[in-house]
Scaffold this motif. Structure first.
Motif, PDB file in Angstrom:
ATOM      1  N   PHE A 155       0.824  -1.202   0.000  1.00 30.37           N
ATOM      2  CA  PHE A 155       0.000   0.000   0.000  1.00 30.37           C
ATOM      3  C   PHE A 155       0.862   1.257   0.000  1.00 30.37           C
ATOM      4  O   PHE A 155       0.501   2.260  -0.611  1.00 30.37           O
ATOM      5  N   CYS A 156       2.013   1.214   0.670  1.00 27.44           N
ATOM      6  CA  CYS A 156       2.918   2.368   0.663  1.00 27.44           C
ATOM      7  C   CYS A 156       3.481   2.599  -0.733  1.00 27.44           C
ATOM      8  O   CYS A 156       3.566   3.732  -1.201  1.00 27.44           O
ATOM      9  N   CYS A 157       3.855   1.529  -1.399  1.00 26.15           N
ATOM     10  CA  CYS A 157       4.374   1.657  -2.761  1.00 26.15           C
ATOM     11  C   CYS A 157       3.296   2.193  -3.701  1.00 26.15           C
ATOM     12  O   CYS A 157       3.557   3.049  -4.537  1.00 26.15           O
ATOM     13  N   ARG A 158       2.067   1.709  -3.529  1.00 29.37           N
ATOM     14  CA  ARG A 158       0.970   2.167  -4.372  1.00 29.37           C
ATOM     15  C   ARG A 158       0.665   3.635  -4.093  1.00 29.37           C
ATOM     16  O   ARG A 158       0.375   4.399  -5.005  1.00 29.37           O
ATOM     17  N   ALA A 159       0.732   4.032  -2.829  1.00 30.17           N
ATOM     18  CA  ALA A 159       0.447   5.421  -2.470  1.00 30.17           C
ATOM     19  C   ALA A 159       1.458   6.372  -3.111  1.00 30.17           C
ATOM     20  O   ALA A 159       1.088   7.451  -3.583  1.00 30.17           O
ATOM     21  N   MET A 160       2.729   5.988  -3.141  1.00 28.29           N
ATOM     22  CA  MET A 160       3.742   6.830  -3.777  1.00 28.29           C
ATOM     23  C   MET A 160       3.483   6.940  -5.278  1.00 28.29           C
ATOM     24  O   MET A 160       3.579   8.016  -5.868  1.00 28.29           O
ATOM     25  N   PHE A 161       3.124   5.827  -5.908  1.00 27.80           N
ATOM     26  CA  PHE A 161       2.838   5.796  -7.339  1.00 27.80           C
ATOM     27  C   PHE A 161       1.638   6.691  -7.661  1.00 27.80           C
ATOM     28  O   PHE A 161       1.668   7.484  -8.598  1.00 27.80           O
ATOM     29  N   ILE A 162       0.592   6.597  -6.845  1.00 26.36           N
ATOM     30  CA  ILE A 162      -0.606   7.405  -7.066  1.00 26.36           C
ATOM     31  C   ILE A 162      -0.304   8.879  -6.850  1.00 26.36           C
ATOM     32  O   ILE A 162      -0.788   9.740  -7.594  1.00 26.36           O
ATOM     33  N   GLY A 163       0.497   9.197  -5.850  1.00 33.17           N
ATOM     34  CA  GLY A 163       0.858  10.587  -5.582  1.00 33.17           C
ATOM     35  C   GLY A 163       1.569  11.228  -6.753  1.00 33.17           C
ATOM     36  O   GLY A 163       1.296  12.377  -7.106  1.00 33.17           O
ATOM     37  N   VAL A 164       2.469  10.494  -7.365  1.00 33.47           N
ATOM     38  CA  VAL A 164       3.182  11.021  -8.532  1.00 33.47           C
ATOM     39  C   VAL A 164       2.205  11.239  -9.686  1.00 33.47           C
ATOM     40  O   VAL A 164       2.247  12.267 -10.362  1.00 33.47           O
ATOM     41  N   LEU A 165       1.297  10.289  -9.906  1.00 36.02           N
ATOM     42  CA  LEU A 165       0.319  10.436 -10.988  1.00 36.02           C
ATOM     43  C   LEU A 165      -0.581  11.647 -10.782  1.00 36.02           C
ATOM     44  O   LEU A 165      -0.846  12.402 -11.710  1.00 36.02           O
ATOM     45  N   VAL A 166      -1.032  11.838  -9.563  1.00 39.91           N
ATOM     46  CA  VAL A 166      -1.935  12.945  -9.275  1.00 39.91           C
ATOM     47  C   VAL A 166      -1.233  14.285  -9.456  1.00 39.91           C
ATOM     48  O   VAL A 166      -1.807  15.240  -9.971  1.00 39.91           O
ATOM     49  N   ASP A 167       0.027  14.373  -9.042  1.00 40.30           N
ATOM     50  CA  ASP A 167       0.764  15.626  -9.183  1.00 40.30           C
ATOM     51  C   ASP A 167       1.081  15.959 -10.635  1.00 40.30           C
ATOM     52  O   ASP A 167       1.123  17.128 -11.016  1.00 40.30           O
ATOM     53  N   LEU A 168       1.318  14.942 -11.458  1.00 36.17           N
ATOM     54  CA  LEU A 168       1.707  15.183 -12.842  1.00 36.17           C
ATOM     55  C   LEU A 168       0.524  15.463 -13.763  1.00 36.17           C
ATOM     56  O   LEU A 168       0.664  16.184 -14.748  1.00 36.17           O
ATOM     57  N   ALA A 169      -0.611  14.906 -13.462  1.00 40.78           N
ATOM     58  CA  ALA A 169      -1.768  15.015 -14.365  1.00 40.78           C
ATOM     59  C   ALA A 169      -2.533  16.307 -14.119  1.00 40.78           C
ATOM     60  O   ALA A 169      -2.498  16.882 -13.038  1.00 40.78           O
ATOM     61  N   GLY A 170      -3.246  16.727 -15.119  1.00 39.47           N
ATOM     62  CA  GLY A 170      -4.104  17.905 -15.008  1.00 39.47           C
ATOM     63  C   GLY A 170      -5.347  17.573 -14.199  1.00 39.47           C
ATOM     64  O   GLY A 170      -5.883  16.474 -14.292  1.00 39.47           O
ATOM     65  N   LYS A 171      -5.812  18.521 -13.430  1.00 38.84           N
ATOM     66  CA  LYS A 171      -6.948  18.282 -12.533  1.00 38.84           C
ATOM     67  C   LYS A 171      -8.261  18.074 -13.286  1.00 38.84           C
ATOM     68  O   LYS A 171      -9.138  17.391 -12.807  1.00 38.84           O
ATOM     69  N   LYS A 172      -8.408  18.653 -14.459  1.00 34.33           N
ATOM     70  CA  LYS A 172      -9.656  18.523 -15.202  1.00 34.33           C
ATOM     71  C   LYS A 172      -9.723  17.216 -15.984  1.00 34.33           C
ATOM     72  O   LYS A 172     -10.808  16.684 -16.213  1.00 34.33           O
ATOM     73  N   THR A 173      -8.601  16.707 -16.398  1.00 38.73           N
ATOM     74  CA  THR A 173      -8.605  15.495 -17.218  1.00 38.73           C
ATOM     75  C   THR A 173      -8.472  14.215 -16.398  1.00 38.73           C
ATOM     76  O   THR A 173      -8.688  13.133 -16.938  1.00 38.73           O
ATOM     77  N   GLN A 174      -8.134  14.313 -15.126  1.00 40.37           N
ATOM     78  CA  GLN A 174      -7.957  13.112 -14.304  1.00 40.37           C
ATOM     79  C   GLN A 174      -9.197  12.234 -14.232  1.00 40.37           C
ATOM     80  O   GLN A 174      -9.094  11.025 -14.467  1.00 40.37           O
ATOM     81  N   PRO A 175     -10.370  12.773 -13.900  1.00 39.00           N
ATOM     82  CA  PRO A 175     -11.543  11.901 -13.782  1.00 39.00           C
ATOM     83  C   PRO A 175     -11.896  11.183 -15.078  1.00 39.00           C
ATOM     84  O   PRO A 175     -12.165   9.985 -15.070  1.00 39.00           O
ATOM     85  N   MET A 176     -11.880  11.897 -16.186  1.00 34.86           N
ATOM     86  CA  MET A 176     -12.249  11.275 -17.457  1.00 34.86           C
ATOM     87  C   MET A 176     -11.217  10.232 -17.889  1.00 34.86           C
ATOM     88  O   MET A 176     -11.571   9.181 -18.417  1.00 34.86           O
ATOM     89  N   THR A 177      -9.953  10.515 -17.665  1.00 33.48           N
ATOM     90  CA  THR A 177      -8.909   9.559 -18.005  1.00 33.48           C
ATOM     91  C   THR A 177      -9.024   8.306 -17.147  1.00 33.48           C
ATOM     92  O   THR A 177      -8.887   7.186 -17.646  1.00 33.48           O
ATOM     93  N   ALA A 178      -9.279   8.479 -15.856  1.00 34.82           N
ATOM     94  CA  ALA A 178      -9.421   7.334 -14.956  1.00 34.82           C
ATOM     95  C   ALA A 178     -10.590   6.452 -15.374  1.00 34.82           C
ATOM     96  O   ALA A 178     -10.482   5.224 -15.410  1.00 34.82           O
ATOM     97  N   ILE A 179     -11.705   7.062 -15.722  1.00 38.88           N
ATOM     98  CA  ILE A 179     -12.887   6.296 -16.140  1.00 38.88           C
ATOM     99  C   ILE A 179     -12.616   5.583 -17.457  1.00 38.88           C
ATOM    100  O   ILE A 179     -12.989   4.411 -17.631  1.00 38.88           O
ATOM    101  N   MET A 180     -11.961   6.262 -18.389  1.00 39.76           N
ATOM    102  CA  MET A 180     -11.655   5.647 -19.670  1.00 39.76           C
ATOM    103  C   MET A 180     -10.725   4.448 -19.497  1.00 39.76           C
ATOM    104  O   MET A 180     -10.940   3.378 -20.081  1.00 39.76           O
TER     105      MET A 180
END
Length: 79
Positions: free
Chosen positions: A6-31
């Motif tokens: 879970f710690c490794c996954r949390a670091m991976f998710i944190g990097v993804l969230v910081d790099l991605a745009g806030k408006k495109t994250q939900p649509m990209t995740a759903i796609m």
């Protein structure tokens, strides 16, 4: 000392969230969730279902769920 997955996954998710745009994250995740479900469906229908595919898909689905917590498998993110 053993590092929790879970710690490794949390670091991976944190990097993804910081790099991605806030408006495109939900649509990209759903796609990407939809694409993963299609891949899993095709894999099961063709009879080719290695265990690593399910573990990888489960990891990625949980990752996408953390990026957009209110999303269902395919649907509106509510934002």
């Amino acid at each position: 000392m053993m590092i929790s997955p879970f710690c490794c996954r949390a670091m991976f998710i944190g990097v993804l969230v910081d790099l991605a745009g806030k408006k495109t994250q939900p649509m990209t995740a759903i796609m990407l969730q939809g694409i993963l479900f299609i891949i899993l469906f095709i894999s099961l229908e063709t009879g080719h279902s290695p265990i690593w595919l399910f573990y990888t898909a489960g990891f990625l689905l949980m990752t996408f769920k953390k990026v957009c917590p209110s999303s269902a498998a395919i649907g509106c993110c509510g934002r």
